[in-house]
Design an enzyme around this catalytic site. Structure first.
Site, short mmCIF file in Angstrom:
data_model
loop_
_atom_site.label_atom_id
_atom_site.label_comp_id
_atom_site.label_asym_id
_atom_site.label_seq_id
_atom_site.Cartn_x
_atom_site.Cartn_y
_atom_site.Cartn_z
N TYR B 204 0.82 -1.21 0.00
CA TYR B 204 0.00 0.00 0.00
C TYR B 204 0.86 1.27 0.00
O TYR B 204 0.65 2.15 -0.82
CB TYR B 204 -0.98 -0.03 1.17
CG TYR B 204 -2.08 0.96 1.01
CD1 TYR B 204 -2.20 2.05 1.86
CD2 TYR B 204 -2.99 0.85 -0.04
CE1 TYR B 204 -3.20 2.97 1.69
CE2 TYR B 204 -3.99 1.78 -0.21
CZ TYR B 204 -4.09 2.83 0.66
OH TYR B 204 -5.08 3.75 0.48
N GLU B 211 1.76 6.33 -7.09
CA GLU B 211 0.65 7.08 -7.66
C GLU B 211 0.88 8.58 -7.51
O GLU B 211 0.78 9.35 -8.46
CB GLU B 211 -0.67 6.67 -6.97
CG GLU B 211 -1.13 5.27 -7.30
CD GLU B 211 -2.40 4.86 -6.55
OE1 GLU B 211 -3.27 5.72 -6.33
OE2 GLU B 211 -2.52 3.68 -6.20
#
Lengths: 291, 329
Positions: B204, B211
């Site tokens: 994560y 991102e």
């Protein structure tokens, strides 16, 4: 134990012992039975302590909860409405757009001027109603709500003000503008009247302050004040025609519909026709003919 | 007077009523909450009654159909993500980080866009995950896949693309195989659940970093191009600037994702003994039945209802004792 002692006396006593927890910050409830579900019974400040004793007059256990720092509802409303009242004229009068990359002079259309008057009238009316018209059921609200509500009102205020006062604004036809503002004004006045009616409904005693609303539009719709509010914004948007305005209309309508459904449900539950209470009549909730 | 009725109910239905959130905690909730929250909703009552297999072969057929469809969906998307990982690793070894995007483009776009179906599943009630949780997750993924990588080819050769694609593909492989097994076999091995929550802790952060990094890198290219921008003047007095929207997205990205994902972490819901997104467990079905009965008794004032749920290895037993009110025929 004094038989006349009320819950608010108990709250004052707690406050006397613990300086931090003033009465509006306290939430006193009866303890829940282990394993049962549902909401605990909150002790209402007006009632006597004996009313909650349930037969056992010697002893009463209450559960204390700190609700956090509280502000008056009038304080909350004042700050959240002050933002839009101030922000919109800033975009109208000052050359804000120069700093946003739009050089040169602005042509101001009549509709933009009327929009500014309409908008400011609306929020000025709201502030006046806060101090002189509304009667609040709960005196206070948590401090965090101030930040949350101000963010909502001030952000949307700036968002709409930006587009309505934009140098590249495209006005609608004269007729559409007149229809929009005319309808909006009628709804604003109706909204004010609805608030007056609601104020006169509320008497200190009985039914926890709830009455079946009646008179004017309340005869056909439970939350006529929200109805007139939504239609007033519709009128404003018909006249100004911005996507930003319509987004605000939809969001506000959703929020108010949520409140209206809860209020309608509460009133229906309270006025169920039993034990001499009147039965709540069949009515629209908020937006005839939809809901 | 007391009447004692024992009702044996075999739970294990895999069809579910409309997904609902517990108003108090916001977690996807058990059917009883649904019934308690909407006391007058007879359709959800009926819907649930139809869902338990003993009450109709039609219902049983529909629930089997649902399982087959969801198994197919999950395993298909699993294969898609497996391809992504395979091609990504292959490209890394053969050509280096700059060639990764070109090898994975098609399977990535297909697998990621297929995830939109999950929103539909949640809305329609096929699956119990709340739409409010899946929407931002899928939104951010689509923003990156189409809004950044596909729209601005200049970003494709950056090394963060490799870390992005690998983080995503490993996470999704584990996730889809987990749900695929649950739907197809009725259970998922505990090691897979363990893998899911453990790899999450590494993947994560790497995913989020990739991102955010890629959005940041794309910013100059976004500013230079007019793509997706709507300019004034126009009839609706609206404007959209993709550059400023992306900056806003960056600003809310990290706090937004953190607050979302932290809610899902297993230590937040220690009582959940199964994954909340799919399938009612047997116990759920029993508890829901009890809720149904309680609701019926309260609405129609049939008197006092005492219930008890006990379990043995084979099934759960719901015992009911009902004292009739005076004057009841």
């Amino acid at each position: 134990m004094c038989f006349q002692a009320t819950v608010s006396d108990l709250q004052e006593a707690i406050h006397a012992r613990t300086k931090k927890y003033y009465p509006s910050r306290q939430r006193l409830t009866l303890p829940m039975q282990a394993g049962t579900q549902g909401k605990p019974i909150v002790l209402s400040p007006n009632k006597k302590l004996v009313d909650y004793c349930d037969g056992n007059v010697k002893n009463l256990t209450v559960v204390f909860k700190d609700l956090g720092v509280q502000v008056l509802y009038s304080t909350l409303f004042f700050w959240e409405y002050l933002g839009p009242l101030v922000i919109f004229p800033i975009f109208y009068y000052f050359s804000v757009y120069k700093y946003l990359g739009y050089e040169g002079d602005r042509v101001v259309y009549p509709v933009q001027t009327y929009a500014m008057y309409c908008w400011c009238l609306h929020y000025f009316k709201r502030i006046m109603e806060t101090f002189f018209v509304h009667r609040f059921s709960h005196a206070t609200s948590p401090l965090s709500n101030v930040f949350r509500n101000c963010a909502y009102y001030w952000t949307f205020g700036a968002y709409i003000a930006y587009y309505v006062n934009h140098p590249l604004y495209t006005p609608v036809s004269d007729l559409q503008m007149k229809i929009g503002f005319g309808f909006g004004l009628i709804c604003q006045v109706s909204n004010f009247y609805c608030h007056i009616l609601l104020r006169n409904l509320r008497s200190p005693a009985g039914n926890g302050g709830y009455q079946i609303p009646h008179g004017f539009l309340f005869n056909i719709v439970t939350c006529a004040n929200y109805t007139t509010e939504i239609y007033q914004w519709l009128g404003f948007n018909i006249a100004t025609q911005t996507i930003a305005g319509y987004v605000f209309l939809v969001v506000a309508a959703l929020i108010m519909t949520n409140w209206a459904l809860a209020k309608h449900r509460r009133l229906k539950k309270l006025f169920d026709g039993k034990e001499g209470r009147p039965r709540y009549p069949r009515r629209w909730v908020i937006l005839p003919p939809f809901i | 007077m007391r009447h004692l009725k024992h009702i044996n109910l075999l739970g294990g239905s895999s069809a579910s009523p409309k997904p609902h959130e517990c108003k108090r905690t916001g977690h996807p909730s058990f059917p009883p909450e649904l019934l308690l929250c909407k006391p007058s909703d007879l359709t959800s009552l009926l819907q649930f009654l139809l869902a338990t297999p003993p009450l109709g072969t039609m219902a049983g057929f529909l629930s089997a159909l649902r399982r087959i469809y969801l198994s197919l969906y999950n395993w298909t998307v699993f294969v898609g993500w497996f391809q992504v990982l395979y091609f990504a690793v292959k490209a890394l070894r053969e050509g280096g980080p700059t060639t990764v995007y070109d090898s994975v483009e098609r399977p990535l776009q297909l697998a990621q866009t297929a995830a939109v179906m999950e929103i539909l599943h949640g809305l329609v009630g096929l699956v119990r995950s709340p739409v409010s949780a899946t929407l931002p997750q899928i939104g951010s993924r689509l923003f990156l896949t189409w809004g950044i990588l596909w729209s601005y080819p200049e970003t494709r050769t950056h090394v963060l693309v490799s870390s992005l694609v690998i983080s995503w593909s490993i996470t999704e492989i584990i996730r889809y195989s987990f749900f695929g097994m649950k739907e197809a076999l009725g259970f998922a091995p505990s090691w897979l659940l363990w893998l899911r929550y453990s790899t999450f802790l590494i993947l994560y952060p790497t995913g989020i970093t990739s991102e955010v990094g890629l959005i940041y890198i794309a910013l100059p290219y976004i500013k230079a191009s007019e793509k997706y921008c709507i300019r004034m003047p126009n009839k609706w007095n609206f404007s959209f600037d993709y550059y400023y929207a992306s900056i806003l997205a960056l600003a809310i990205y990290v706090p937004g994702m953190l607050s979302m994902k932290l809610v899902e972490m297993p230590w937040r819901s220690p009582k959940l003994k199964y994954d909340s997104e799919h399938m009612i467990s047997q116990r759920d079905a029993i508890v829901a039945c009890r809720g149904v009965l309680r609701h019926l008794f309260n609405s129609f004032e049939l008197g006092n209802l005492d219930t008890n749920i006990s379990s043995n290895k084979m099934y759960h037993v719901l015992s009911i004792s009902w004292s009739r009110p005076l004057g009841f025929p």
